[in-house]
Motif scaffolding. Structure first.
Motif, PDB file in Angstrom:
ATOM      1  N   VAL A 141       0.856  -1.190   0.000  1.00  0.00           N
ATOM      2  CA  VAL A 141       0.000   0.000   0.000  1.00  0.00           C
ATOM      3  C   VAL A 141       0.893   1.242   0.000  1.00  0.00           C
ATOM      4  N   LYS A 142       0.860   2.010  -1.066  1.00  0.00           N
ATOM      5  CA  LYS A 142       1.642   3.239  -1.119  1.00  0.00           C
ATOM      6  C   LYS A 142       0.926   4.326  -0.318  1.00  0.00           C
ATOM      7  N   THR A 143       1.652   4.976   0.581  1.00  0.00           N
ATOM      8  CA  THR A 143       1.018   6.003   1.400  1.00  0.00           C
ATOM      9  C   THR A 143       1.858   7.274   1.432  1.00  0.00           C
ATOM     10  N   CYS A 144       1.214   8.346   1.890  1.00  0.00           N
ATOM     11  CA  CYS A 144       1.908   9.613   2.077  1.00  0.00           C
ATOM     12  C   CYS A 144       2.721   9.610   3.363  1.00  0.00           C
ATOM     13  N   SER A 145       2.466   8.663   4.240  1.00  0.00           N
ATOM     14  CA  SER A 145       3.071   8.664   5.566  1.00  0.00           C
ATOM     15  C   SER A 145       4.301   7.765   5.619  1.00  0.00           C
ATOM     16  N   ASN A 146       4.673   7.356   6.834  1.00  0.00           N
ATOM     17  CA  ASN A 146       5.841   6.500   7.053  1.00  0.00           C
ATOM     18  C   ASN A 146       5.653   5.176   6.326  1.00  0.00           C
ATOM     19  N   GLN A 147       6.286   5.022   5.169  1.00  0.00           N
ATOM     20  CA  GLN A 147       6.052   3.847   4.335  1.00  0.00           C
ATOM     21  C   GLN A 147       6.552   2.568   4.998  1.00  0.00           C
ATOM     22  N   ASP A 148       7.685   2.639   5.693  1.00  0.00           N
ATOM     23  CA  ASP A 148       8.209   1.444   6.356  1.00  0.00           C
ATOM     24  C   ASP A 148       7.245   0.939   7.421  1.00  0.00           C
ATOM     25  N   LEU A 149       6.640   1.870   8.165  1.00  0.00           N
ATOM     26  CA  LEU A 149       5.689   1.487   9.206  1.00  0.00           C
ATOM     27  C   LEU A 149       4.445   0.851   8.590  1.00  0.00           C
ATOM     28  N   VAL A 150       3.948   1.430   7.521  1.00  0.00           N
ATOM     29  CA  VAL A 150       2.777   0.880   6.836  1.00  0.00           C
ATOM     30  C   VAL A 150       3.087  -0.498   6.270  1.00  0.00           C
ATOM     31  N   ASP A 151       4.260  -0.661   5.676  1.00  0.00           N
ATOM     32  CA  ASP A 151       4.640  -1.957   5.110  1.00  0.00           C
ATOM     33  C   ASP A 151       4.726  -3.036   6.182  1.00  0.00           C
ATOM     34  N   THR A 152       5.076  -2.638   7.409  1.00  0.00           N
ATOM     35  CA  THR A 152       5.177  -3.599   8.502  1.00  0.00           C
ATOM     36  C   THR A 152       3.811  -4.112   8.925  1.00  0.00           C
ATOM     37  N   PHE A 153       2.812  -3.236   8.938  1.00  0.00           N
ATOM     38  CA  PHE A 153       1.524  -3.600   9.515  1.00  0.00           C
ATOM     39  C   PHE A 153       0.415  -3.879   8.510  1.00  0.00           C
ATOM     40  N   SER A 154       0.426  -3.255   7.349  1.00  0.00           N
ATOM     41  CA  SER A 154      -0.708  -3.377   6.433  1.00  0.00           C
ATOM     42  C   SER A 154      -1.012  -4.819   6.012  1.00  0.00           C
ATOM     43  N   PRO A 155      -0.017  -5.722   5.909  1.00  0.00           N
ATOM     44  CA  PRO A 155      -0.372  -7.095   5.531  1.00  0.00           C
ATOM     45  C   PRO A 155      -1.091  -7.867   6.632  1.00  0.00           C
ATOM     46  N   PHE A 156      -1.224  -7.281   7.836  1.00  0.00           N
ATOM     47  CA  PHE A 156      -1.806  -8.018   8.958  1.00  0.00           C
ATOM     48  C   PHE A 156      -3.026  -7.330   9.574  1.00  0.00           C
ATOM     49  N   LEU A 157      -3.351  -6.120   9.152  1.00  0.00           N
ATOM     50  CA  LEU A 157      -4.456  -5.385   9.755  1.00  0.00           C
ATOM     51  C   LEU A 157      -5.654  -5.367   8.814  1.00  0.00           C
ATOM     52  N   GLU A 158      -6.781  -5.894   9.302  1.00  0.00           N
ATOM     53  CA  GLU A 158      -7.996  -5.881   8.486  1.00  0.00           C
ATOM     54  C   GLU A 158      -8.505  -4.450   8.331  1.00  0.00           C
ATOM     55  N   GLY A 159      -9.401  -4.272   7.396  1.00  0.00           N
ATOM     56  CA  GLY A 159     -10.019  -2.962   7.265  1.00  0.00           C
ATOM     57  C   GLY A 159     -10.239  -2.558   5.826  1.00  0.00           C
ATOM     58  N   CYS A 160     -10.552  -1.273   5.643  1.00  0.00           N
ATOM     59  CA  CYS A 160     -10.843  -0.716   4.325  1.00  0.00           C
ATOM     60  C   CYS A 160      -9.555  -0.203   3.682  1.00  0.00           C
ATOM     61  N   TYR A 161      -9.259  -0.713   2.520  1.00  0.00           N
ATOM     62  CA  TYR A 161      -8.060  -0.300   1.788  1.00  0.00           C
ATOM     63  C   TYR A 161      -8.451   0.178   0.398  1.00  0.00           C
ATOM     64  N   PRO A 162      -7.735   1.189  -0.126  1.00  0.00           N
ATOM     65  CA  PRO A 162      -8.044   1.681  -1.468  1.00  0.00           C
ATOM     66  C   PRO A 162      -7.217   0.967  -2.535  1.00  0.00           C
ATOM     67  N   ARG A 163      -7.752   0.912  -3.688  1.00  0.00           N
ATOM     68  CA  ARG A 163      -6.995   0.469  -4.863  1.00  0.00           C
ATOM     69  C   ARG A 163      -6.815   1.710  -5.734  1.00  0.00           C
ATOM     70  N   CYS A 164      -5.744   2.426  -5.434  1.00  0.00           N
ATOM     71  CA  CYS A 164      -5.538   3.744  -6.042  1.00  0.00           C
ATOM     72  C   CYS A 164      -5.184   3.639  -7.515  1.00  0.00           C
ATOM     73  N   PRO A 165      -5.673   4.572  -8.332  1.00  0.00           N
ATOM     74  CA  PRO A 165      -5.379   4.567  -9.767  1.00  0.00           C
ATOM     75  C   PRO A 165      -3.954   5.037 -10.032  1.00  0.00           C
ATOM     76  N   PRO A 166      -3.399   4.740 -11.205  1.00  0.00           N
ATOM     77  CA  PRO A 166      -2.015   5.119 -11.538  1.00  0.00           C
ATOM     78  C   PRO A 166      -1.748   6.624 -11.484  1.00  0.00           C
ATOM     79  N   ASP A 167      -2.762   7.448 -11.772  1.00  0.00           N
ATOM     80  CA  ASP A 167      -2.532   8.889 -11.771  1.00  0.00           C
ATOM     81  C   ASP A 167      -2.610   9.500 -10.373  1.00  0.00           C
ATOM     82  N   ALA A 168      -3.015   8.703  -9.382  1.00  0.00           N
ATOM     83  CA  ALA A 168      -3.047   9.156  -7.984  1.00  0.00           C
ATOM     84  C   ALA A 168      -2.729   7.946  -7.108  1.00  0.00           C
ATOM     85  N   PRO A 169      -1.480   7.490  -7.108  1.00  0.00           N
ATOM     86  CA  PRO A 169      -1.147   6.186  -6.521  1.00  0.00           C
ATOM     87  C   PRO A 169      -0.928   6.160  -5.010  1.00  0.00           C
ATOM     88  N   TYR A 170      -0.972   7.326  -4.338  1.00  0.00           N
ATOM     89  CA  TYR A 170      -0.638   7.374  -2.911  1.00  0.00           C
ATOM     90  C   TYR A 170      -1.895   7.591  -2.059  1.00  0.00           C
TER      91      TYR A 170
END
Length: 317
Positions: free
Chosen positions: A251-280
């Protein structure tokens, strides 16, 4: 790593609304979790310390229904904005912490250490010894919610049965369901509707999270049991936000990417599927954006792109 999971302490009586509030003390800093927001307050001595020179000592990231807080020294707090928080400490903190969550020494036999350094015989005595506010009444031995509200017990047993039934059958050999089932019964027996459903859903979600940690993904939510409506975040005609029962990697984010990469594969919830022209993902506004349009967050306040703020040490960011 060492993990400590804890839940809010319920008030002695039943109220129409229950608030969850936690404070974590870290040297010259207080981390407050309340009303779905994280606030980080530094003391005056912090502003003259070497640590204050780093603007990245603390990182706060919102990821779907969770808030992630990370400190550069090696501790992380994951909070679901409601009833459950988890603290994760690295090896640096071994033998260096104390309080309600234990001392992180790897020995579960001495978890009930009071403020005075003596071992307490039960959770109530241990908790009372760590009271920060003298106006907070001591906790006495409490009556089981199901004994206090026997009319709720049948409902609680019926709803919490999901933890023991076939929905989680693949997880049962890896994570004992009885601890979570018993906790679910207690939580679901409270007298008010909000607390009843919050306790039920939190306990089942905690069991699902424990299963995920052991490699078992369980899609347990449904329209009749603790539903999550991700479509709420989609604008008319959009199909960006989707529910992921076991998180989502990359999940590409505007925030701390390393922190998101650590937790996003294990936390349930609502996630976006961002388009190529707005990927973050800009989690502050729950939108997919270009990197140059990312906002920031400071103590619960969203800061627009290219704006400046003044922190508690009177420094301009």
């Amino acid at each position: 790593m060492s993990y400590v999971k804890f839940q809010r302490m319920r008030k002695r009586d039943c109220y129409l609304k229950q608030q969850w509030f936690m404070k974590a003390l870290c040297q010259d800093t207080v981390i407050s979790l309340q009303d779905g927001k994280v606030r980080i307050d530094h003391s005056k001595s912090y502003c003259s310390s070497k640590e204050s020179e780093s603007k990245n000592s603390f990182s706060v990231v919102e990821l779907n229904s969770y808030v992630l807080v990370e400190h550069a020294s090696g501790f992380q707090v994951t909070w679901d904005k409601q009833a459950t928080a988890m603290i994760k400490l690295n090896a640096y903190w071994k033998h260096k912490v104390n309080g309600m969550c234990g001392n992180n020494n790897g020995d579960i036999k001495d978890e009930f250490m009071g403020r005075d350094g003596s071992k307490k015989s039960n959770a109530n005595d241990m908790g009372n010894s760590w009271r920060q506010d003298s106006t907070c009444l001591e906790t006495k031995a409490q009556v089981s919610p199901c004994d206090k509200n026997p009319y709720c017990k049948t409902w609680a047993m019926s709803r919490c049965q999901i933890i023991k039934d076939d929905t989680f059958k693949d997880c049962h050999p890896k994570v004992d369901p009885m601890y979570y089932y018993d906790a679910c019964i207690r939580e679901a027996c409270v007298c008010d509707m909000e607390g009843k459903y919050l306790g039920l859903c939190s306990c089942v979600a905690n069991y699902a999270h424990a299963c995920m940690a052991r490699g078992v993904c369980v899609n347990w939510r449904n329209p009749d049991l603790c539903p999550t409506y991700c479509d709420y975040y989609n604008k008319r005609g959009e199909n960006i936000w989707h529910y992921e029962p076991c998180g989502l990697a990359n999940v590409k984010t505007c925030s701390n990417q390393d922190l998101v990469d650590t937790f996003s594969p294990f936390l349930e919830g609502c996630y976006p599927r961002c388009p190529p022209d707005a990927p973050y993902l800009d989690s502050n506004v729950r939108k997919c954006v270009q990197l140059s349009h990312c906002s920031c967050n400071h103590n619960g306040q969203t800061i627009a792109p290219n704006s400046k703020i003044q922190d508690q040490c009177n420094r301009e960011w």
